[in-house]
Design a protein around this motif. Sequence first.
Motif, PDB file in Angstrom:
ATOM      1  N   LYS A 133      77.915  64.157  80.439  1.00 43.32           N
ATOM      2  CA  LYS A 133      77.759  65.601  80.062  1.00 43.32           C
ATOM      3  C   LYS A 133      78.414  65.476  78.651  1.00 43.32           C
ATOM      4  O   LYS A 133      78.030  66.401  77.781  1.00 43.32           O
ATOM      5  CB  LYS A 133      78.172  66.618  80.760  1.00 43.32           C
ATOM      6  CG  LYS A 133      77.186  66.643  82.148  1.00 43.32           C
ATOM      7  CD  LYS A 133      77.180  67.909  83.067  1.00 43.32           C
ATOM      8  CE  LYS A 133      76.298  67.784  84.234  1.00 43.32           C
ATOM      9  NZ  LYS A 133      75.157  68.014  83.885  1.00 43.32           N
ATOM     10  N   ASP A 134      79.719  65.122  78.087  1.00 46.03           N
ATOM     11  CA  ASP A 134      80.121  65.121  77.091  1.00 46.03           C
ATOM     12  C   ASP A 134      79.462  64.552  75.825  1.00 46.03           C
ATOM     13  O   ASP A 134      79.528  65.077  74.806  1.00 46.03           O
ATOM     14  CB  ASP A 134      81.602  64.273  77.070  1.00 46.03           C
ATOM     15  CG  ASP A 134      81.280  62.929  77.594  1.00 46.03           C
ATOM     16  OD1 ASP A 134      80.509  62.318  78.372  1.00 46.03           O
ATOM     17  OD2 ASP A 134      82.325  62.091  77.075  1.00 46.03           O
ATOM     18  N   ILE A 135      78.790  63.516  75.873  1.00 48.54           N
ATOM     19  CA  ILE A 135      77.957  62.816  75.063  1.00 48.54           C
ATOM     20  C   ILE A 135      76.634  63.964  74.808  1.00 48.54           C
ATOM     21  O   ILE A 135      76.363  64.130  73.729  1.00 48.54           O
ATOM     22  CB  ILE A 135      77.201  61.431  75.507  1.00 48.54           C
ATOM     23  CG1 ILE A 135      78.392  60.500  75.619  1.00 48.54           C
ATOM     24  CG2 ILE A 135      76.315  61.295  74.551  1.00 48.54           C
ATOM     25  CD1 ILE A 135      77.870  59.306  76.210  1.00 48.54           C
ATOM     26  N   ALA A 136      75.964  64.483  75.563  1.00 45.08           N
ATOM     27  CA  ALA A 136      74.914  65.440  75.769  1.00 45.08           C
ATOM     28  C   ALA A 136      75.436  66.602  74.794  1.00 45.08           C
ATOM     29  O   ALA A 136      74.763  67.140  74.172  1.00 45.08           O
ATOM     30  CB  ALA A 136      74.436  65.650  76.999  1.00 45.08           C
ATOM     31  N   GLU A 137      76.613  67.137  75.327  1.00 42.56           N
ATOM     32  CA  GLU A 137      77.210  68.243  74.525  1.00 42.56           C
ATOM     33  C   GLU A 137      77.459  67.889  73.109  1.00 42.56           C
ATOM     34  O   GLU A 137      77.147  68.800  72.176  1.00 42.56           O
ATOM     35  CB  GLU A 137      78.467  68.777  75.401  1.00 42.56           C
ATOM     36  CG  GLU A 137      78.906  69.993  74.788  1.00 42.56           C
ATOM     37  CD  GLU A 137      80.065  70.628  75.236  1.00 42.56           C
ATOM     38  OE1 GLU A 137      81.250  70.946  75.030  1.00 42.56           O
ATOM     39  OE2 GLU A 137      80.108  70.850  76.647  1.00 42.56           O
ATOM     40  N   ASN A 168      74.223  67.702  71.356  1.00 39.62           N
ATOM     41  CA  ASN A 168      73.206  69.016  71.397  1.00 39.62           C
ATOM     42  C   ASN A 168      71.982  68.383  72.405  1.00 39.62           C
ATOM     43  O   ASN A 168      70.906  68.618  71.689  1.00 39.62           O
ATOM     44  CB  ASN A 168      73.177  69.701  70.190  1.00 39.62           C
ATOM     45  CG  ASN A 168      72.546  70.801  70.430  1.00 39.62           C
ATOM     46  OD1 ASN A 168      72.731  71.528  71.714  1.00 39.62           O
ATOM     47  ND2 ASN A 168      71.766  71.491  69.473  1.00 39.62           N
ATOM     48  N   ILE A 169      72.222  67.715  73.237  1.00 38.30           N
ATOM     49  CA  ILE A 169      71.036  67.044  74.057  1.00 38.30           C
ATOM     50  C   ILE A 169      70.845  67.882  75.190  1.00 38.30           C
ATOM     51  O   ILE A 169      71.675  67.727  76.178  1.00 38.30           O
ATOM     52  CB  ILE A 169      70.954  65.597  74.105  1.00 38.30           C
ATOM     53  CG1 ILE A 169      71.133  64.732  72.502  1.00 38.30           C
ATOM     54  CG2 ILE A 169      69.999  65.073  74.925  1.00 38.30           C
ATOM     55  CD1 ILE A 169      71.159  63.336  72.803  1.00 38.30           C
ATOM     56  N   ASP A 170      69.654  68.212  75.522  1.00 41.36           N
ATOM     57  CA  ASP A 170      69.641  69.221  76.701  1.00 41.36           C
ATOM     58  C   ASP A 170      68.606  68.560  77.770  1.00 41.36           C
ATOM     59  O   ASP A 170      68.659  69.118  78.949  1.00 41.36           O
ATOM     60  CB  ASP A 170      68.830  70.513  76.514  1.00 41.36           C
ATOM     61  CG  ASP A 170      69.832  71.611  75.656  1.00 41.36           C
ATOM     62  OD1 ASP A 170      71.198  71.232  75.838  1.00 41.36           O
ATOM     63  OD2 ASP A 170      69.361  72.102  74.772  1.00 41.36           O
ATOM     64  N   ASN A 198      69.370  57.398  73.243  1.00 41.90           N
ATOM     65  CA  ASN A 198      68.569  57.754  74.204  1.00 41.90           C
ATOM     66  C   ASN A 198      69.137  58.267  75.567  1.00 41.90           C
ATOM     67  O   ASN A 198      70.257  57.561  75.888  1.00 41.90           O
ATOM     68  CB  ASN A 198      67.622  56.542  74.570  1.00 41.90           C
ATOM     69  CG  ASN A 198      66.599  56.923  75.580  1.00 41.90           C
ATOM     70  OD1 ASN A 198      66.471  56.121  76.823  1.00 41.90           O
ATOM     71  ND2 ASN A 198      65.679  57.884  75.455  1.00 41.90           N
ATOM     72  N   SER A 199      68.810  59.350  76.120  1.00 44.95           N
ATOM     73  CA  SER A 199      69.256  59.953  77.127  1.00 44.95           C
ATOM     74  C   SER A 199      68.276  59.784  78.271  1.00 44.95           C
ATOM     75  O   SER A 199      67.309  59.782  78.202  1.00 44.95           O
ATOM     76  CB  SER A 199      69.492  61.451  77.097  1.00 44.95           C
ATOM     77  OG  SER A 199      68.398  62.235  76.873  1.00 44.95           O
ATOM     78  N   ILE A 207      66.892  60.406  69.947  1.00 44.52           N
ATOM     79  CA  ILE A 207      67.342  60.848  68.462  1.00 44.52           C
ATOM     80  C   ILE A 207      67.511  59.548  67.694  1.00 44.52           C
ATOM     81  O   ILE A 207      68.418  58.592  67.923  1.00 44.52           O
ATOM     82  CB  ILE A 207      68.600  61.696  68.516  1.00 44.52           C
ATOM     83  CG1 ILE A 207      68.792  62.858  69.408  1.00 44.52           C
ATOM     84  CG2 ILE A 207      69.060  62.081  67.062  1.00 44.52           C
ATOM     85  CD1 ILE A 207      69.980  63.557  69.586  1.00 44.52           C
ATOM     86  N   VAL A 208      67.218  59.338  66.256  1.00 43.06           N
ATOM     87  CA  VAL A 208      67.366  58.474  65.445  1.00 43.06           C
ATOM     88  C   VAL A 208      68.066  59.068  64.232  1.00 43.06           C
ATOM     89  O   VAL A 208      67.691  60.001  63.702  1.00 43.06           O
ATOM     90  CB  VAL A 208      66.019  57.845  64.865  1.00 43.06           C
ATOM     91  CG1 VAL A 208      66.026  56.829  63.818  1.00 43.06           C
ATOM     92  CG2 VAL A 208      65.146  57.364  66.161  1.00 43.06           C
ATOM     93  N   PHE A 209      69.060  58.247  64.010  1.00 44.39           N
ATOM     94  CA  PHE A 209      70.008  58.766  62.830  1.00 44.39           C
ATOM     95  C   PHE A 209      69.965  57.463  61.795  1.00 44.39           C
ATOM     96  O   PHE A 209      69.685  56.104  62.035  1.00 44.39           O
ATOM     97  CB  PHE A 209      71.312  58.677  63.238  1.00 44.39           C
ATOM     98  CG  PHE A 209      71.859  59.764  64.474  1.00 44.39           C
ATOM     99  CD1 PHE A 209      72.196  60.958  63.774  1.00 44.39           C
ATOM    100  CD2 PHE A 209      71.556  59.604  65.742  1.00 44.39           C
ATOM    101  CE1 PHE A 209      72.595  61.938  64.759  1.00 44.39           C
ATOM    102  CE2 PHE A 209      72.057  60.572  66.701  1.00 44.39           C
ATOM    103  CZ  PHE A 209      72.444  61.716  65.852  1.00 44.39           C
ATOM    104  N   LYS A 210      70.076  57.865  60.535  1.00 53.02           N
ATOM    105  CA  LYS A 210      70.503  56.798  59.642  1.00 53.02           C
ATOM    106  C   LYS A 210      71.748  57.211  58.921  1.00 53.02           C
ATOM    107  O   LYS A 210      72.121  58.232  58.497  1.00 53.02           O
ATOM    108  CB  LYS A 210      69.368  56.946  58.494  1.00 53.02           C
ATOM    109  CG  LYS A 210      69.592  55.794  57.310  1.00 53.02           C
ATOM    110  CD  LYS A 210      69.468  54.574  57.761  1.00 53.02           C
ATOM    111  CE  LYS A 210      69.603  53.648  56.525  1.00 53.02           C
ATOM    112  NZ  LYS A 210      69.308  52.258  56.960  1.00 53.02           N
TER     113      LYS A 210
END
Length: 126
Positions: free
Chosen positions: A81-85, A88-90, A44-45, A96-99
Motif C-alpha cells: 500500500k505504500d507504493i500505491a499511496e 496515487n494508484i487506487d 504495474n499494480s 503508469i508509464v513515465f519518461k
Amino acid sequence: MIKKFIIILFIVAPTNVLSFDKITNFTFEKFETAQNNNRTIVVNSWNKYCSTCKAQSKIFADAINDFKNVEFLFYEQTKHKDIAEALNIDYWTTIIVFKGKNEIIRTIGLSKKEEVYSAIKKGIYN
C-alpha cells in the motif's frame, strides 16, 4: 441450473485457478534511479486473483523481451500500500508509464497486447 451455479461460483468466489506467479520487483530505489537516468519506466499494480492482471502478466512477459531499454516495475497492490499511496494508484491493473520524472500515461484495465504496447511506446517516444 448446474451450469449457472458453476458460472456464478467462478465469478463470485476467488480460486487458485485464477492465481498466477508474478513478482514484486518495485523498490523506491530502483524507481528513483530510473527517473534520475531519464529512463522509460512502466509501473504495474496487480493482485493474484485478478483475471485482467493475469492477462497483463502474459503481455508483460513479452514486453520485457521486446523493450530492452524500459524499466518494468511490478508490485502487488494489496501487499504494498505504500507504493500505491506514493504513486496515487487506487486500482489493480493500473499501468503508469513515465519518461524520467514525467508521467506520460496512466491506464486501468488494459488487457490487449496492442493497447499495452501503445502505452509503453508513448513513454519511449515522448
